[in-house]
Design an enzyme around this catalytic site. Structure first.
Site, short mmCIF file in Angstrom:
data_model
loop_
_atom_site.label_atom_id
_atom_site.label_comp_id
_atom_site.label_asym_id
_atom_site.label_seq_id
_atom_site.Cartn_x
_atom_site.Cartn_y
_atom_site.Cartn_z
N VAL A 415 -65.44 -16.33 58.06
CA VAL A 415 -64.71 -17.29 58.91
C VAL A 415 -63.22 -17.08 58.72
O VAL A 415 -62.79 -16.16 58.02
CB VAL A 415 -65.12 -18.75 58.59
CG1 VAL A 415 -66.62 -18.95 58.83
CG2 VAL A 415 -64.76 -19.15 57.17
N LYS A 422 -62.80 -22.20 54.46
CA LYS A 422 -63.81 -21.52 53.66
C LYS A 422 -64.53 -22.51 52.73
O LYS A 422 -65.75 -22.46 52.58
CB LYS A 422 -63.20 -20.37 52.86
CG LYS A 422 -62.64 -19.25 53.77
CD LYS A 422 -62.81 -17.88 53.17
CE LYS A 422 -62.04 -16.78 53.92
NZ LYS A 422 -62.81 -16.00 54.87
N SER A 444 -60.24 -11.06 52.71
CA SER A 444 -59.50 -9.84 52.37
C SER A 444 -58.33 -10.12 51.44
O SER A 444 -57.80 -9.19 50.84
CB SER A 444 -59.03 -9.11 53.63
OG SER A 444 -58.63 -10.00 54.62
N HIS A 465 -66.43 -7.37 50.39
CA HIS A 465 -65.30 -7.11 51.28
C HIS A 465 -65.54 -5.86 52.11
O HIS A 465 -65.55 -4.75 51.60
CB HIS A 465 -64.02 -6.95 50.42
CG HIS A 465 -62.79 -6.69 51.22
ND1 HIS A 465 -61.77 -5.89 50.76
CD2 HIS A 465 -62.41 -7.11 52.44
CE1 HIS A 465 -60.82 -5.84 51.68
NE2 HIS A 465 -61.19 -6.56 52.70
N ASN A 515 -56.70 -2.83 49.39
CA ASN A 515 -55.56 -3.37 50.15
C ASN A 515 -54.24 -3.29 49.39
O ASN A 515 -53.17 -3.25 49.99
CB ASN A 515 -55.85 -4.80 50.60
CG ASN A 515 -56.81 -4.81 51.79
OD1 ASN A 515 -57.08 -3.76 52.38
ND2 ASN A 515 -57.34 -5.97 52.13
P1 NAD Z 1 -61.99 -13.82 63.46
O1 NAD Z 1 -60.99 -14.82 63.78
O2 NAD Z 1 -62.23 -12.70 64.42
O3 NAD Z 1 -63.39 -14.52 63.26
C1 NAD Z 1 -63.58 -15.70 62.54
C2 NAD Z 1 -64.77 -16.41 63.14
O4 NAD Z 1 -65.14 -17.49 62.28
C3 NAD Z 1 -64.52 -17.00 64.51
O5 NAD Z 1 -65.56 -16.57 65.41
C4 NAD Z 1 -64.60 -18.51 64.28
O6 NAD Z 1 -65.11 -19.23 65.39
C5 NAD Z 1 -65.54 -18.56 63.09
N1 NAD Z 1 -65.40 -19.81 62.32
C6 NAD Z 1 -64.25 -20.42 61.92
N2 NAD Z 1 -64.56 -21.53 61.24
C7 NAD Z 1 -65.89 -21.63 61.20
C8 NAD Z 1 -66.79 -22.57 60.65
N3 NAD Z 1 -66.37 -23.61 59.99
N4 NAD Z 1 -68.12 -22.35 60.80
C9 NAD Z 1 -68.54 -21.27 61.47
N5 NAD Z 1 -67.74 -20.35 62.01
C10 NAD Z 1 -66.43 -20.52 61.88
O7 NAD Z 1 -61.62 -13.24 62.03
P2 NAD Z 1 -62.04 -11.87 61.33
O8 NAD Z 1 -60.99 -10.85 61.57
O9 NAD Z 1 -63.44 -11.57 61.68
O10 NAD Z 1 -61.94 -12.23 59.80
C11 NAD Z 1 -62.92 -13.02 59.16
C12 NAD Z 1 -62.79 -12.87 57.64
O11 NAD Z 1 -62.91 -11.51 57.29
C13 NAD Z 1 -61.45 -13.32 57.09
O12 NAD Z 1 -61.66 -13.89 55.83
C14 NAD Z 1 -60.68 -12.03 56.94
O13 NAD Z 1 -59.69 -12.09 55.95
C15 NAD Z 1 -61.78 -11.09 56.53
N6 NAD Z 1 -61.53 -9.67 56.79
C16 NAD Z 1 -60.93 -9.27 57.94
C17 NAD Z 1 -60.70 -7.93 58.17
C18 NAD Z 1 -60.08 -7.46 59.45
O14 NAD Z 1 -59.70 -6.28 59.52
N7 NAD Z 1 -59.95 -8.28 60.45
C19 NAD Z 1 -61.09 -7.00 57.19
C20 NAD Z 1 -61.74 -7.44 56.03
C21 NAD Z 1 -61.95 -8.79 55.85
#
Ligand code: NAD
Length: 734
Positions: A415, A422, A444, A465, A515
């Site tokens: 999320v 979280k 991340s 991760h 990272n």
């Molecule tokens: P994103 O915004 O694309 O997706 C997040 C999703 O979570 C959304 O669909 C949202 O509706 C959902 N959400 C939010 N609150 C919620 C809740 N309470 N219950 C259920 N769903 C909920 O974000 P992302 O880029 O997919 O990143 C998600 C996680 O992954 C983050 O912690 C980010 O740091 C981590 N991450 C991201 C990357 C990247 O390159 N984007 C890489 C590694 C890790």
């Protein structure tokens, strides 16, 4: 023939022998000294027994073979060192050369023994094993889904030294042959036939019979290149056609490798020289290059990291031994955004059931649609069937109701990157899952120990991760929080193994491992920009140093606003001195001043015009507070800065106990962010250079560019004691 251990050998009523390679106690055949001994005997038996007309070589396992045992090649290096110490360089080198060409001579003997040999191949047939097949006079491969042939040696810094460079170059147009040898791709059956690498494709159950039929029908035991007047498909090297091939081949080699890969250069030289010689001499030339390449530090580093260490990590080197195997069936994924959707796809693709949950059913469905798009792409490329897509999608159940997570063996949250969001998710998930279910966060940047404070069972809480795009990136970082228990760690490792990715286990710290190093690379690009280095030079220096993309390009992929967000969060938590003010200003100017967010809005350090290749944004020059005359910029130093800054960060993670095993830093740095693979990874870069030499280099950079090049204490101590990261790890393990 009796007393063969690795082959079965029988001759049928027509006098056609069948050698079935089936090594006891191994799931995959591999070329070892014993295999070479036995194959030699088989060849001599076939050659010397008048009742035998010819021989089919096949495998008794699902796969043909993955090739030579690379640890055997490592052993050759040790023998060389020993002999050199005892008898001197020349006898050591002579022995090394003879020993390293044994396989090549054996295959040549098979090819010229006078009797026809045919290979009947199903499953994986790579490297030395495919060179065996290439030395047979006829090749039949099965149309099985899993069948692949190829010469992937280049991927571990080697090149095909069992005749591969010569036979491929005599079977195909030179340009195609060079491409195949440079790329090292695994080739599917029909493609292999179209390329002229194999003669026939048949159903798996019929390959042996098809191969025998070829011998029965009078198949020739003389290779095409041993027939007088043989002409290679592209004609002579010194010819007008040849001159159309070789100058561009040289240029392509430079463009693709920046001269960092001695094995690629050796392929070029070996084919160029070999094509001007008769086969036996050509093979000798190939052997000379092979012996030379085997002794390069690039080959040693790449074999260690990309073959041995990666294999060990994939097989669970870091898994707690006393935790029983977990049987994962159902995985819950909370957050169906960019990352969650990718995680859902790779999980379902591995055959696990998935519950994909988001705030609304609509959002969850959108995440599932990503899996549909990915498999459709596979179908369009002929790599999947509609039925596969139906089955995969049927395994992903979408939901907006946390109660549906009941019965999951593992729940992964992806999320928003917000500790409050979280924490709410943790509470909601823990209210419905069983006491044994492991909870993982894909954060991340947020330390796992802090996130686990929201959990009622922090020992079941772990970081998993992923890197984006999830379906392409092979690395997964598993993060142990302070309270993370062995069972949670084992479950995370079992899960990563199930989805066929490579895990590294790191201890909790800001930025974990990958990272931090990536961040240092990107920051160095920013610093160069601020100093006034022309942007194109920065990007080229990155690629010349061996990185897949320049630091500015990489920053565009990650997103500039994300970088700014992280900088601001770091500043808020650790104080203003934790962030470089000039870097922050650059990002604020770009993101807030110019609305440039990166590739995602087609505006970052680069412009991304529709239907045209990306190009550096011309306005970047106005963002630079100074401009250096390109003639005064030292490119070699730029290259050093870009690698040294990452390697120093990797060394710090060792000093801080974030990384506990050098294999993980090396494998993680190559798979996670493409750290110059020819070095063997961020720590091998230091080890192969020697800590002393590295420290001198870093100190020079520190004097000219500042404290970010200051070496951590553990590295200084290592330079003084003359140790290496791997040496220290081995000592600790003993
Ligand atoms: P994103 O915004 O694309 O997706 C997040 C999703 O979570 C959304 O669909 C949202 O509706 C959902 N959400 C939010 N609150 C919620 C809740 N309470 N219950 C259920 N769903 C909920 O974000 P992302 O880029 O997919 O990143 C998600 C996680 O992954 C983050 O912690 C980010 O740091 C981590 N991450 C991201 C990357 C990247 O390159 N984007 C890489 C590694 C890790």
């Amino acid at each position: 023939m009796t007393d063969l251990k690795n082959f079965r050998f029988e001759t049928d009523a027509d006098g056609i022998a069948l050698a079935t390679w089936d090594m006891p106690g191994r799931s995959m055949n591999v070329i070892t000294e014993a295999v070479m001994d036995e194959l030699e005997r088989i060849v001599e038996t076939v050659a010397g027994d008048a009742a035998i007309k010819g021989c089919v070589v096949t495998s008794g396992k699902d796969n043909f073979s993955g090739g030579a045992d690379l640890t055997m090649l490592q052993g050759l290096g040790r023998e060389y060192e020993k002999l050199k110490a005892e008898a001197g360089e020349e006898p050591a080198m002579r022995h090394f050369f003879e020993a390293s060409r044994r396989l090549s001579l054996l295959f040549r003997r098979l090819e010229t023994c006078g009797k026809p040999f045919a290979a009947a191949v199903s499953g994986i047939c790579l490297g030395g094993a495919f060179e065996l097949a290439l030395s047979c006079h006829h090749r039949v491969v099965s149309d099985d889904e899993k069948t692949r042939v190829g010469l992937p040696e280049i991927k571990v810094g080697l090149f095909p030294g069992g005749g591969g460079t010569q036979r491929v170059a005599r079977l195909m147009q030179t340009g195609d042959a060079l491409q195949m040898l440079f790329k090292g791709e695994q080739i599917r059956p029909l493609m292999a036939r179209n390329m002229g690498l194999v003669h026939a494709v048949a159903p798996k159950a019929e390959i042996v019979e098809t191969a025998k039929a070829w011998i029965r029908a009078g198949g020739s035991g003389v290779a095409p290149w041993d027939v007088p007047k043989f002409k290679a498909p592209s004609g002579k090297v010194y010819s007008p056609a040849g001159m159309m091939i070789w100058p561009p081949a040289n240029a392509i080699y430079r463009r693709e490798t920046h001269d960092n890969y001695p094995a690629a250069k050796a392929i070029l030289a070996s084919v160029y020289e070999g094509l001007q010689l008769p086969m036996d001499l050509a093979l000798k030339v190939e052997s000379r290059y092979f012996a030379m390449i085997l002794r390069t530090k690039e080959a040693a580093a790449m074999i260690r990291t990309l073959f041995i260490s990666m294999g060990e990590l994939n097989k669970g080197a870091r898994r707690p031994k006393d935790v029983a195997a977990t049987n994962l069936r159902k995985v819950g994924i909370v957050g169906a955004g960019f990352m969650g959707a990718g995680v859902a796809y790779v999980t379902a693709n591995a055959g696990l059931d998935v519950v994909l949950l988001d705030q609304s059913l609509e959002a969850a469905e959108k995440g599932k649609a990503y899996a549909h798009t990915l498999v459709t792409g596979q179908i369009n490329k002929g790599r999947a069937r509609t039925a596969d897509r139906d089955a995969l999608l049927a395994r992903i159940r979408t939901s907006a109701d946390y109660a549906d997570l009941k019965g999951c063996d593992l729940v992964i949250e992806a999320v928003f990157e917000d500790p409050k969001v979280k924490a709410e998710v943790v509470a909601k998930v823990e209210a419905v899952i069983g006491p044994d279910t492991v909870f993982a966060s894909n954060t991340s940047t947020l330390p796992i120990t802090g996130l686990a404070k929201a959990s009622a069972r922090p020992e079941q809480f772990v970081g998993i991760h992923f890197f984006s795009p999830v379906e392409k990136m092979m690395l997964v970082e598993i993060i142990k929080g302070q309270a993370t228990g062995e069972r949670a760690l084992a479950t995370a490792l079992d899960y990563v193994r199930t989805i066929r990715k490579t895990p590294i286990v790191v201890n909790d710290a800001r930025g974990f491992f990958a990272n931090r190093c990536v961040g240092a690379y990107i920051l160095e690009g920013h610093k160069m920009l601020i100093e006034g280095v022309p942007p194109a030079m920065i990007e080229n220096a990155g690629k010349m140093a061996g990185m897949p993309v320049g630091p500015l390009s990489l920053n565009d992929e990650v997103a500039l606003d994300l970088g700014l967000k992280i900088a601001k969060a770091t500043e808020a938590q650790l104080g203003p001195e934790a962030v470089d003010p000039a870097q922050k200003k650059l990002l604020v100017d770009l993101v807030e001043g110019q609305g440039r967010l990166g590739r995602k809005n087609r505006k970052g350090f680069y412009d991304y015009p529709e239907g045209a290749p990306k190009r550096l944004w011309p306005g970047l020059r106005d963002m630079q507070p100074a401009h250096l005359d390109p003639e005064t910029v030292d490119i070699a130093e730029l290259k050093h800065r870009l690698l040294v800054v990452q390697a120093l960060e990797a060394a710090r993670t060792v000093g801080e106990g974030v990384i506990t095993d050098p294999r993980e830093a090396d494998v993680g740095s190559i798979l996670g962010f493409g750290f110059a693979p020819f070095t063997g990874g961020a720590l091998s870069y230091i080890d192969f250079m020697g800590a002393r030499a590295f420290l001198d280099l870093a100190r020079g950079l520190e004097a000219r560019h500042g404290a970010r090049f200051a070496a951590p204490d553990n590295l200084v101590a290592m330079a003084e004691s003359g140790e290496t990261f791997y040496g220290q790890a081995a000592k600790k393990a003993a």
